[in-house]
Design a protein around this motif. Structure first.
Motif, PDB file in Angstrom:
ATOM      1  N   MET A  18       0.841  -1.205   0.000  1.00 23.83           N
ATOM      2  CA  MET A  18       0.000   0.000   0.000  1.00 23.83           C
ATOM      3  C   MET A  18       0.875   1.254   0.000  1.00 23.83           C
ATOM      4  O   MET A  18       1.741   1.407   0.858  1.00 23.83           O
ATOM      5  CB  MET A  18      -0.918   0.015   1.223  1.00 23.83           C
ATOM      6  N   PRO A  19       0.650   2.172  -0.965  1.00 22.60           N
ATOM      7  CA  PRO A  19       1.468   3.382  -1.020  1.00 22.60           C
ATOM      8  C   PRO A  19       1.096   4.411   0.053  1.00 22.60           C
ATOM      9  O   PRO A  19       1.896   5.277   0.380  1.00 22.60           O
ATOM     10  CB  PRO A  19       1.194   3.931  -2.418  1.00 22.60           C
ATOM     11  N   GLU A  20      -0.103   4.313   0.584  1.00 20.60           N
ATOM     12  CA  GLU A  20      -0.564   5.246   1.613  1.00 20.60           C
ATOM     13  C   GLU A  20      -0.297   4.651   2.999  1.00 20.60           C
ATOM     14  O   GLU A  20      -0.304   3.429   3.170  1.00 20.60           O
ATOM     15  CB  GLU A  20      -2.070   5.496   1.469  1.00 20.60           C
ATOM     16  N   PRO A  21      -0.080   5.500   4.007  1.00 25.69           N
ATOM     17  CA  PRO A  21       0.093   4.989   5.369  1.00 25.69           C
ATOM     18  C   PRO A  21      -1.164   4.260   5.854  1.00 25.69           C
ATOM     19  O   PRO A  21      -2.278   4.779   5.739  1.00 25.69           O
ATOM     20  CB  PRO A  21       0.335   6.252   6.192  1.00 25.69           C
ATOM     21  N   VAL A  22      -0.968   3.045   6.369  1.00 27.99           N
ATOM     22  CA  VAL A  22      -2.065   2.225   6.884  1.00 27.99           C
ATOM     23  C   VAL A  22      -1.669   1.690   8.257  1.00 27.99           C
ATOM     24  O   VAL A  22      -0.561   1.188   8.433  1.00 27.99           O
ATOM     25  CB  VAL A  22      -2.383   1.042   5.937  1.00 27.99           C
ATOM     26  N   LEU A  23      -2.597   1.818   9.198  1.00 28.30           N
ATOM     27  CA  LEU A  23      -2.382   1.332  10.560  1.00 28.30           C
ATOM     28  C   LEU A  23      -3.511   0.380  10.941  1.00 28.30           C
ATOM     29  O   LEU A  23      -4.673   0.633  10.610  1.00 28.30           O
ATOM     30  CB  LEU A  23      -2.375   2.498  11.553  1.00 28.30           C
ATOM     31  N   SER A  24      -3.164  -0.671  11.651  1.00 31.26           N
ATOM     32  CA  SER A  24      -4.156  -1.574  12.214  1.00 31.26           C
ATOM     33  C   SER A  24      -4.171  -1.322  13.717  1.00 31.26           C
ATOM     34  O   SER A  24      -3.115  -1.331  14.362  1.00 31.26           O
ATOM     35  CB  SER A  24      -3.755  -3.025  11.915  1.00 31.26           C
ATOM     36  N   LEU A  25      -5.373  -1.080  14.265  1.00 30.59           N
ATOM     37  CA  LEU A  25      -5.513  -0.755  15.694  1.00 30.59           C
ATOM     38  C   LEU A  25      -6.283  -1.837  16.429  1.00 30.59           C
ATOM     39  O   LEU A  25      -7.168  -2.473  15.848  1.00 30.59           O
ATOM     40  CB  LEU A  25      -6.276   0.564  15.870  1.00 30.59           C
ATOM     41  N   ASP A  26      -5.975  -2.007  17.716  1.00 33.47           N
ATOM     42  CA  ASP A  26      -6.806  -2.877  18.540  1.00 33.47           C
ATOM     43  C   ASP A  26      -7.947  -2.027  19.114  1.00 33.47           C
ATOM     44  O   ASP A  26      -8.065  -0.837  18.805  1.00 33.47           O
ATOM     45  CB  ASP A  26      -5.980  -3.590  19.615  1.00 33.47           C
ATOM     46  N   THR A  27      -8.773  -2.628  19.961  1.00 34.04           N
ATOM     47  CA  THR A  27      -9.937  -1.907  20.495  1.00 34.04           C
ATOM     48  C   THR A  27      -9.576  -0.842  21.522  1.00 34.04           C
ATOM     49  O   THR A  27     -10.429  -0.046  21.909  1.00 34.04           O
ATOM     50  CB  THR A  27     -10.937  -2.894  21.136  1.00 34.04           C
ATOM     51  N   ARG A  28      -8.303  -0.790  21.931  1.00 37.00           N
ATOM     52  CA  ARG A  28      -7.852   0.244  22.874  1.00 37.00           C
ATOM     53  C   ARG A  28      -7.087   1.346  22.148  1.00 37.00           C
ATOM     54  O   ARG A  28      -6.387   2.120  22.776  1.00 37.00           O
ATOM     55  CB  ARG A  28      -6.994  -0.377  23.967  1.00 37.00           C
ATOM     56  N   SER A  29      -7.168   1.361  20.821  1.00 34.10           N
ATOM     57  CA  SER A  29      -6.500   2.321  19.927  1.00 34.10           C
ATOM     58  C   SER A  29      -4.976   2.212  19.949  1.00 34.10           C
ATOM     59  O   SER A  29      -4.270   3.180  19.677  1.00 34.10           O
ATOM     60  CB  SER A  29      -6.970   3.765  20.167  1.00 34.10           C
ATOM     61  N   LYS A  30      -4.478   1.025  20.252  1.00 37.12           N
ATOM     62  CA  LYS A  30      -3.042   0.756  20.176  1.00 37.12           C
ATOM     63  C   LYS A  30      -2.728   0.193  18.794  1.00 37.12           C
ATOM     64  O   LYS A  30      -3.495  -0.587  18.238  1.00 37.12           O
ATOM     65  CB  LYS A  30      -2.617  -0.278  21.228  1.00 37.12           C
ATOM     66  N   ILE A  31      -1.601   0.599  18.235  1.00 38.64           N
ATOM     67  CA  ILE A  31      -1.202   0.148  16.906  1.00 38.64           C
ATOM     68  C   ILE A  31      -0.710  -1.295  16.974  1.00 38.64           C
ATOM     69  O   ILE A  31       0.180  -1.611  17.762  1.00 38.64           O
ATOM     70  CB  ILE A  31      -0.108   1.067  16.321  1.00 38.64           C
ATOM     71  N   GLU A  32      -1.324  -2.144  16.169  1.00 40.09           N
ATOM     72  CA  GLU A  32      -0.901  -3.546  16.081  1.00 40.09           C
ATOM     73  C   GLU A  32       0.040  -3.763  14.902  1.00 40.09           C
ATOM     74  O   GLU A  32       0.996  -4.508  15.006  1.00 40.09           O
ATOM     75  CB  GLU A  32      -2.115  -4.461  15.935  1.00 40.09           C
ATOM     76  N   ARG A  33      -0.281  -3.119  13.777  1.00 39.59           N
ATOM     77  CA  ARG A  33       0.542  -3.238  12.570  1.00 39.59           C
ATOM     78  C   ARG A  33       0.615  -1.891  11.890  1.00 39.59           C
ATOM     79  O   ARG A  33      -0.323  -1.112  11.931  1.00 39.59           O
ATOM     80  CB  ARG A  33      -0.058  -4.250  11.593  1.00 39.59           C
ATOM     81  N   ALA A  34       1.736  -1.658  11.231  1.00 37.67           N
ATOM     82  CA  ALA A  34       1.937  -0.416  10.478  1.00 37.67           C
ATOM     83  C   ALA A  34       2.694  -0.763   9.202  1.00 37.67           C
ATOM     84  O   ALA A  34       3.648  -1.532   9.240  1.00 37.67           O
ATOM     85  CB  ALA A  34       2.739   0.579  11.315  1.00 37.67           C
ATOM     86  N   ASN A  35       2.245  -0.223   8.096  1.00 37.24           N
ATOM     87  CA  ASN A  35       2.951  -0.509   6.842  1.00 37.24           C
ATOM     88  C   ASN A  35       4.150   0.438   6.691  1.00 37.24           C
ATOM     89  O   ASN A  35       4.286   1.407   7.443  1.00 37.24           O
ATOM     90  CB  ASN A  35       1.998  -0.451   5.648  1.00 37.24           C
ATOM     91  N   PRO A  36       5.047   0.155   5.734  1.00 34.71           N
ATOM     92  CA  PRO A  36       6.239   0.994   5.562  1.00 34.71           C
ATOM     93  C   PRO A  36       5.931   2.477   5.324  1.00 34.71           C
ATOM     94  O   PRO A  36       6.670   3.341   5.813  1.00 34.71           O
ATOM     95  CB  PRO A  36       6.940   0.370   4.350  1.00 34.71           C
ATOM     96  N   ALA A  37       4.842   2.781   4.620  1.00 34.20           N
ATOM     97  CA  ALA A  37       4.503   4.185   4.374  1.00 34.20           C
ATOM     98  C   ALA A  37       4.185   4.916   5.680  1.00 34.20           C
ATOM     99  O   ALA A  37       4.541   6.083   5.852  1.00 34.20           O
ATOM    100  CB  ALA A  37       3.320   4.288   3.399  1.00 34.20           C
ATOM    101  N   SER A  38       3.522   4.244   6.610  1.00 31.93           N
ATOM    102  CA  SER A  38       3.234   4.893   7.900  1.00 31.93           C
ATOM    103  C   SER A  38       4.504   5.016   8.740  1.00 31.93           C
ATOM    104  O   SER A  38       4.694   6.029   9.420  1.00 31.93           O
ATOM    105  CB  SER A  38       2.134   4.143   8.658  1.00 31.93           C
ATOM    106  N   CYS A  39       5.378   4.017   8.675  1.00 33.40           N
ATOM    107  CA  CYS A  39       6.651   4.109   9.404  1.00 33.40           C
ATOM    108  C   CYS A  39       7.474   5.283   8.890  1.00 33.40           C
ATOM    109  O   CYS A  39       8.077   6.023   9.666  1.00 33.40           O
ATOM    110  CB  CYS A  39       7.436   2.806   9.260  1.00 33.40           C
ATOM    111  N   GLN A  40       7.463   5.466   7.583  1.00 33.40           N
ATOM    112  CA  GLN A  40       8.201   6.590   6.987  1.00 33.40           C
ATOM    113  C   GLN A  40       7.586   7.919   7.400  1.00 33.40           C
ATOM    114  O   GLN A  40       8.303   8.854   7.759  1.00 33.40           O
ATOM    115  CB  GLN A  40       8.197   6.456   5.463  1.00 33.40           C
ATOM    116  N   LEU A  41       6.260   8.018   7.380  1.00 31.44           N
ATOM    117  CA  LEU A  41       5.587   9.264   7.754  1.00 31.44           C
ATOM    118  C   LEU A  41       5.909   9.667   9.191  1.00 31.44           C
ATOM    119  O   LEU A  41       6.203  10.828   9.475  1.00 31.44           O
ATOM    120  CB  LEU A  41       4.062   9.123   7.579  1.00 31.44           C
TER     121      LEU A  41
END
Length: 159
Positions: A18-41
């Motif tokens: 995915m070229p856009e930043p994408v984050l996966s969150l749990d139900t407590r709004s903690k980041i579970e996964r982040a793609n390279p675009a979000s890490c770069q941002l």
């Protein structure tokens, strides 16, 4: 490799691509996964992003209140991150529980760059306009005349 592992690898590859930043969150709004675009941002590694509260990285939207609301529905709004404008799209992720009850598992957050979207729209508009370059204006009378004559020559008195 079993089907579950293949599916997991395919989903991981999709997230990575995915070229856009994408984050996966749990139900407590903690980041579970982040793609390279979000890490770069955000200038953080995937390991450092993991278990980070998303509110520490994206201000202006109360993720926790949204996730705790009675009905969690997709949400979109404008946010500014490091001086860049983004369209934040937050989508809840539900799993099917017992008796087909929907259970909130977390959310997916996509940050779409408004600058990138503008460029894409501009490119599409340019392509759409160029598609009309092959169209020749023809009046109804000329079309009838063309059908009778089976010729594209158009007489001045008919068009």
């Amino acid at each position: 490799m079993d089907a579950s592992e293949r599916e997991h690898l395919a989903l991981s590859a999709l997230l990575e691509a995915m070229p856009e930043p994408v984050l996966s969150l749990d139900t407590r709004s903690k980041i579970e996964r982040a793609n390279p675009a979000s890490c770069q941002l955000f200038g953080l590694s995937q390991e450092r992003m993991r278990n980070h509260n998303v509110a520490q990285l994206i201000s202006g939207f109360n993720f926790q209140r949204w996730l705790e609301s009675d009905t969690v529905e997709s949400h979109a709004e404008h946010v500014v991150i490091h001086g860049q404008n983004f369209l934040l799209e937050a989508t809840p992720v539900y799993l099917n529980g017992e008796n087909d009850a929907r259970i909130l598992a977390g959310a997916v957050v996509m940050l779409r760059s408004t600058l990138r979207m503008g460029r894409q729209l501009q490119t599409m508009t340019t392509q759409d306009v160029s598609a009309f370059s092959q169209i020749v204006a023809v009046s109804r009378g000329c079309v009838r005349w063309w059908i009778r004559r089976a010729s594209w020559r158009c007489s001045p008195r008919r068009c």
